[in-house]
Design an enzyme around this catalytic site. Structure first.
Site, PDB file in Angstrom:
ATOM      1  N   ARG A  34       0.852  -1.191   0.000  1.00  0.00           N
ATOM      2  CA  ARG A  34       0.000   0.000   0.000  1.00  0.00           C
ATOM      3  C   ARG A  34       0.886   1.238   0.000  1.00  0.00           C
ATOM      4  O   ARG A  34       1.857   1.321   0.739  1.00  0.00           O
ATOM      5  CB  ARG A  34      -0.880   0.001   1.249  1.00  0.00           C
ATOM      6  N   ARG A  71      -8.041  16.121   7.584  1.00  0.00           N
ATOM      7  CA  ARG A  71      -6.713  16.106   8.198  1.00  0.00           C
ATOM      8  C   ARG A  71      -6.348  17.512   8.656  1.00  0.00           C
ATOM      9  O   ARG A  71      -6.801  18.504   8.071  1.00  0.00           O
ATOM     10  CB  ARG A  71      -5.645  15.610   7.207  1.00  0.00           C
ATOM     11  N   LYS A 120     -13.193   1.574   1.605  1.00  0.00           N
ATOM     12  CA  LYS A 120     -12.814   1.560   3.015  1.00  0.00           C
ATOM     13  C   LYS A 120     -14.011   1.973   3.879  1.00  0.00           C
ATOM     14  O   LYS A 120     -14.585   3.044   3.687  1.00  0.00           O
ATOM     15  CB  LYS A 120     -11.626   2.502   3.260  1.00  0.00           C
ATOM     16  N   THR A 160      -5.325  -2.390  10.104  1.00  0.00           N
ATOM     17  CA  THR A 160      -5.066  -1.479  11.230  1.00  0.00           C
ATOM     18  C   THR A 160      -4.646  -2.205  12.509  1.00  0.00           C
ATOM     19  O   THR A 160      -5.392  -3.013  13.056  1.00  0.00           O
ATOM     20  CB  THR A 160      -6.262  -0.557  11.550  1.00  0.00           C
TER      21      THR A 160
END
Length: 338
Positions: A39, A80, A216, A274
């Site tokens: 990734r 972010r 996702k 994760t």
């Protein structure tokens, strides 16, 4: 007695490329340890800026006689913090400013900073609560402190925000995806079928018709609407970092199980990611709980597993892949025995 030779896993085993493993030799060792693909996180760089890493990946795979899977993780609608001149240490109990001369945030987030609003930073490692609004942003009290670096994730639980599906950088990255050997695009924070159709159209228009689309699941909206867009994605990603910010952590395992069950029923491949081997960012051996997590993901039907910081910035990237691969293979042997 001769040890049984390990067979390649039927599942995809992904690392994440970063400073700890960006050289050809380390990547080659990771492939030989069982990695099938990597990734590339495009939250901080563009595909063009990561050309050296992409080139190293393909060279390493070629040395091993493998066709590397390359997944690009887009910015998408993820929020972010902005660029910081240097890391900031936030201490519990202190007040910090968002916006203006304080911590930079996306403009879309500023109106949501109402008194009482919780603010999660860096995958929830830091927690603040807004105490007052200001002309340019807000003031918040630090409830859980730590070191904040620029461009880390921002979550505002309960806030109704609708950032666009793709950023300008995402659109630019998709233009180069096919020519860089990208095999999959990971779309963050999928909220609807429209999000996936938007990315799919951009891929098709830029020579990426054969590039797979990974959805996702990272918030309550994606979790609730999964049945609506399940067929539109090529694979579902159970992204437990931000998904764990969207609910009490003790509810996360049940959410993971529900997603897995929906995918199995629909015959849709899914990936679990994760903190699968988070302790190995610092330690050469994982915890028993981490190994069990990987094993159980495979036993539940995961088509792929992925590590992130463990290989990108950790001290033991090759050992991480070895433990990941060996545990996956152990789970596959177990399933054959059942």
């Amino acid at each position: 007695m001769t040890a049984m030779k390990e067979q390649p896993s039927a599942r995809q085993i992904y690392g994440t490329i970063g400073p700890a493993c960006a050289d050809v030799e380390t990547l080659e060792a990771m492939f030989r340890a069982g990695m099938t693909g990597i990734r590339l996180n495009l939250s901080h760089v563009t595909l063009a800026q990561a050309a050296d890493q992409v080139d190293a990946l393909h060279k390493a795979a070629q040395r091993c006689g493998k066709q590397a899977e390359l997944l690009i993780d887009m910015q998408g609608p993820e929020l972010r913090v902005g660029v910081l001149a240097e890391p900031m240490t936030l201490h519990e109990g202190e007040k910090v400013e968002f916006g203006g001369k304080g911590i930079p945030l996306p403009e879309i987030a500023i109106p949501a900073l109402l008194p009482g609003q919780e603010v999660l930073l860096d995958d929830g490692k830091l927690l603040l609560r807004v105490t007052e609004q200001t002309e340019s942003g807000a003031v918040a009290e630090v409830l859980r402190g730590g070191v904040l670096r620029g461009r880390k994730s921002l979550a505002l639980p309960g806030a109704d925000l609708e950032p666009p599906t793709m950023t300008a950088s995402d659109v630019e990255n998709i233009r180069f995806a096919a020519s860089c050997g990208v095999t999959g695009v990971m779309q963050p924070f999928v909220r609807s079928r429209r999000d996936l159709e938007t990315v799919r159209q951009a891929l098709d228009e830029n020579g990426g018709a054969n590039i797979r689309l990974f959805a996702k699941i990272e918030n309550q909206t994606g979790l609730e609407r999964l049945p609506e867009f399940l067929e539109t994605a090529d694979e579902i990603v159970i992204a437990r970092g931000d998904l764990g910010n969207a609910m009490p952590l003790w509810e996360l395992p049940a959410a993971q199980k529900r997603i897995e069950a929906q995918c199995r029923k629909a015959g849709k491949p899914f990936m679990v990611v994760t903190q699968m081997l988070a302790s190995m960012e610092q330690n050469p051996v994982p915890t028993r709980a981490e190994v069990s997590d990987i094993f159980n993901a495979v036993a539940d039907g995961a088509a792929a597993v992925m590590v992130t910081g463990e290989t990108a910035v950790g001290k033991w990237p090759v050992e991480v892949i070895r433990y990941l691969s060996n545990t996956v293979q152990a789970a596959e042997r177990f399933l054959k025995e059942e």
